[in-house]
Design a protein around this motif. Structure first.
Motif, PDB file in Angstrom:
ATOM      1  N   ILE A  75       0.849  -1.186   0.000  1.00 52.19           N
ATOM      2  CA  ILE A  75       0.000   0.000   0.000  1.00 52.19           C
ATOM      3  C   ILE A  75       0.890   1.244   0.000  1.00 52.19           C
ATOM      4  CG2 ILE A  75      -1.881   1.226   1.120  1.00 52.19           C
ATOM      5  CD1 ILE A  75      -2.601  -1.589   0.131  1.00 52.19           C
ATOM      6  N   PHE A  76       0.648   2.130  -0.974  1.00 55.31           N
ATOM      7  CA  PHE A  76       1.410   3.372  -1.102  1.00 55.31           C
ATOM      8  C   PHE A  76       0.499   4.566  -0.848  1.00 55.31           C
ATOM      9  CE2 PHE A  76       3.797   0.314  -3.502  1.00 55.31           C
ATOM     10  CZ  PHE A  76       5.127   0.689  -3.372  1.00 55.31           C
ATOM     11  N   LEU A 133      -7.837  -4.647  -0.517  1.00 55.71           N
ATOM     12  CA  LEU A 133      -8.908  -3.659  -0.445  1.00 55.71           C
ATOM     13  C   LEU A 133      -9.242  -3.313   1.002  1.00 55.71           C
ATOM     14  CD1 LEU A 133     -11.020  -1.934  -1.846  1.00 55.71           C
ATOM     15  CD2 LEU A 133     -12.539  -3.921  -1.880  1.00 55.71           C
ATOM     16  N   CYS A 134      -9.297  -4.312   1.858  1.00 58.11           N
ATOM     17  CA  CYS A 134      -9.554  -4.053   3.283  1.00 58.11           C
ATOM     18  C   CYS A 134      -8.481  -3.138   3.864  1.00 58.11           C
ATOM     19  CB  CYS A 134      -9.598  -5.368   4.057  1.00 58.11           C
ATOM     20  SG  CYS A 134     -11.034  -6.402   3.685  1.00 58.11           S
ATOM     21  N   GLU A 135      -7.231  -3.362   3.489  1.00 56.77           N
ATOM     22  CA  GLU A 135      -6.140  -2.514   3.985  1.00 56.77           C
ATOM     23  C   GLU A 135      -6.264  -1.103   3.439  1.00 56.77           C
ATOM     24  OE1 GLU A 135      -2.520  -2.177   6.316  1.00 56.77           O
ATOM     25  OE2 GLU A 135      -4.207  -3.568   6.207  1.00 56.77           O
ATOM     26  N   LEU A 136      -6.636  -0.957   2.172  1.00 52.56           N
ATOM     27  CA  LEU A 136      -6.804   0.370   1.577  1.00 52.56           C
ATOM     28  C   LEU A 136      -7.899   1.160   2.292  1.00 52.56           C
ATOM     29  CD1 LEU A 136      -6.533  -0.506  -2.218  1.00 52.56           C
ATOM     30  CD2 LEU A 136      -5.001   1.016  -0.968  1.00 52.56           C
ATOM     31  N   LEU A 137      -9.018   0.508   2.580  1.00 51.49           N
ATOM     32  CA  LEU A 137     -10.108   1.189   3.276  1.00 51.49           C
ATOM     33  C   LEU A 137      -9.696   1.589   4.690  1.00 51.49           C
ATOM     34  CD1 LEU A 137     -13.132  -0.991   2.110  1.00 51.49           C
ATOM     35  CD2 LEU A 137     -12.441   1.262   1.264  1.00 51.49           C
ATOM     36  N   TRP A 138      -8.903   0.739   5.339  1.00 53.63           N
ATOM     37  CA  TRP A 138      -8.407   1.079   6.678  1.00 53.63           C
ATOM     38  C   TRP A 138      -7.478   2.284   6.619  1.00 53.63           C
ATOM     39  CZ3 TRP A 138      -3.388   0.819   8.780  1.00 53.63           C
ATOM     40  CH2 TRP A 138      -3.316   1.031  10.164  1.00 53.63           C
ATOM     41  N   ILE A 139      -6.573   2.305   5.636  1.00 55.09           N
ATOM     42  CA  ILE A 139      -5.662   3.438   5.483  1.00 55.09           C
ATOM     43  C   ILE A 139      -6.448   4.722   5.219  1.00 55.09           C
ATOM     44  CG2 ILE A 139      -3.941   4.462   3.937  1.00 55.09           C
ATOM     45  CD1 ILE A 139      -2.707   2.504   5.795  1.00 55.09           C
ATOM     46  N   LYS A 140      -7.475   4.633   4.388  1.00 54.36           N
ATOM     47  CA  LYS A 140      -8.288   5.813   4.100  1.00 54.36           C
ATOM     48  C   LYS A 140      -8.946   6.330   5.374  1.00 54.36           C
ATOM     49  CE  LYS A 140     -12.069   7.500   1.192  1.00 54.36           C
ATOM     50  NZ  LYS A 140     -13.096   7.133   0.164  1.00 54.36           N
ATOM     51  N   GLY A 141      -9.444   5.422   6.221  1.00 52.54           N
ATOM     52  CA  GLY A 141     -10.057   5.832   7.477  1.00 52.54           C
ATOM     53  C   GLY A 141      -9.072   6.486   8.426  1.00 52.54           C
ATOM     54  N   VAL A 142      -7.846   5.938   8.480  1.00 48.77           N
ATOM     55  CA  VAL A 142      -6.817   6.525   9.341  1.00 48.77           C
ATOM     56  C   VAL A 142      -6.474   7.935   8.881  1.00 48.77           C
ATOM     57  CG1 VAL A 142      -4.412   6.334  10.070  1.00 48.77           C
ATOM     58  CG2 VAL A 142      -5.862   4.303  10.040  1.00 48.77           C
ATOM     59  N   LEU A 143      -6.305   8.114   7.569  1.00 50.74           N
ATOM     60  CA  LEU A 143      -5.988   9.441   7.045  1.00 50.74           C
ATOM     61  C   LEU A 143      -7.118  10.429   7.328  1.00 50.74           C
ATOM     62  CD1 LEU A 143      -4.379   8.496   3.600  1.00 50.74           C
ATOM     63  CD2 LEU A 143      -3.224   9.234   5.683  1.00 50.74           C
ATOM     64  N   LYS A 144      -8.358   9.961   7.245  1.00 49.71           N
ATOM     65  CA  LYS A 144      -9.493  10.835   7.537  1.00 49.71           C
ATOM     66  C   LYS A 144      -9.477  11.277   8.991  1.00 49.71           C
ATOM     67  CE  LYS A 144     -14.516  11.161   7.107  1.00 49.71           C
ATOM     68  NZ  LYS A 144     -15.768  10.447   6.701  1.00 49.71           N
TER      69      LYS A 144
END
Length: 261
Positions: free
Chosen positions: A179-180, A212-223
């Motif tokens: 994940i980048f 995909l699960c990791e991407l959604l988690w990263i998006k939530g952390v950034l939010k």
């Protein structure tokens, strides 16, 4: 303890508050922490474990070993049964545990370390030789690590892959993802599937699901950090069948009983 943030005044207030409660000393900018070396340049911040690798090779007596270009042999057979005698379990476990910690800055050895970690309870000479090969690979590239640079584009990208039935002992597949965020590698993983997949497309599709699960988690952390991603999240896979399944969830793939977990 490491204090970080984008507000120097708030960091200073936190530091003073902690200093009023505990005995502590300010060591300045972070340079070395738990075996991880931190260096700064005009290109960004780099993380490496050069000294950690050197100490590990010293401990194993492999300072003068011959380096190799890859951490694992192609078409390895680590999962097959072997008549070779068992090795010192304690020594094997200590070496593998230290290699697991090394994956914090060396994502290219995550897969091979996950492979050798599956034989912690009954390692043979073949498994120990695989661990030694990783150490020989590290000699050829002791300074490798991660570089985090500042980029203007606010992007989140993921790359996934899988080896279908790569475990020759139980025919299970292993998934991997990277994940980048803004072009910087932030998370990675190599994970064996819990069930046997019946096709390479199914294995790749499960790998995409993990990514995909990791991407959604990263998006939530950034939010939560107040960072909004202005561009769509991209997920890359090199299997056409898996991509078609992901793009057409109601397609005949599922109706014919080829649904994946």
């Amino acid at each position: 303890m490491v204090l970080t943030g984008n507000d120097p005044e708030e960091i200073e207030r936190l530091h003073n508050n902690l200093a009023s409660k505990f005995e502590m000393k300010d060591l300045g900018q972070l340079r070395y922490f738990l075996g991880i070396e931190v260096s700064r340049s005009r290109h960004g911040i780099s993380l490496s474990q050069r000294k950690y690798v050197l100490d590990l090779r010293t401990e194993t007596g492999m300072l003068t070993c011959k380096p190799v270009e890859t951490p694992m042999e192609i078409n390895h057979e680590l999962g097959t049964s072997s008549s070779q005698s068992l090795v010192d379990v304690g020594r094997y476990q200590r070496l593998v545990e230290k290699l697991i910690y090394l994956t914090n800055t060396r994502p290219e050895i995550a897969y091979v370390v996950s492979m050798v970690s599956q034989f912690m309870h009954a390692p043979s000479e073949k498994h120990m030789n695989a661990v030694y090969r990783i150490l020989r690979y590290l000699k050829g590239a002791p300074r490798k690590g991660l570089l985090y640079s500042k980029n203007e584009a606010s992007t989140i990208e993921g790359y996934t892959d899988a080896d279908w039935a790569g475990d020759q002992l139980n025919m299970k597949s292993t998934s991997g993802y990277l994940i980048f965020v803004e072009g910087n590698l932030v998370t990675w993983r190599s994970k064996k599937h819990k069930v046997v997949t019946r096709s390479s497309a199914e294995a790749e599709f499960q790998s995409m699901a993990y990514g995909l699960c990791e991407l959604l988690w990263i998006k939530g952390v950034l939010k939560d950090l107040g960072i909004e991603c202005s561009r769509p999240i991209s997920l890359f896979c090199d299997n056409k069948s898996a991509i078609e399944i992901a793009q057409n969830p109601s397609s005949l793939y599922h109706e014919k009983g080829d649904a994946v977990e």
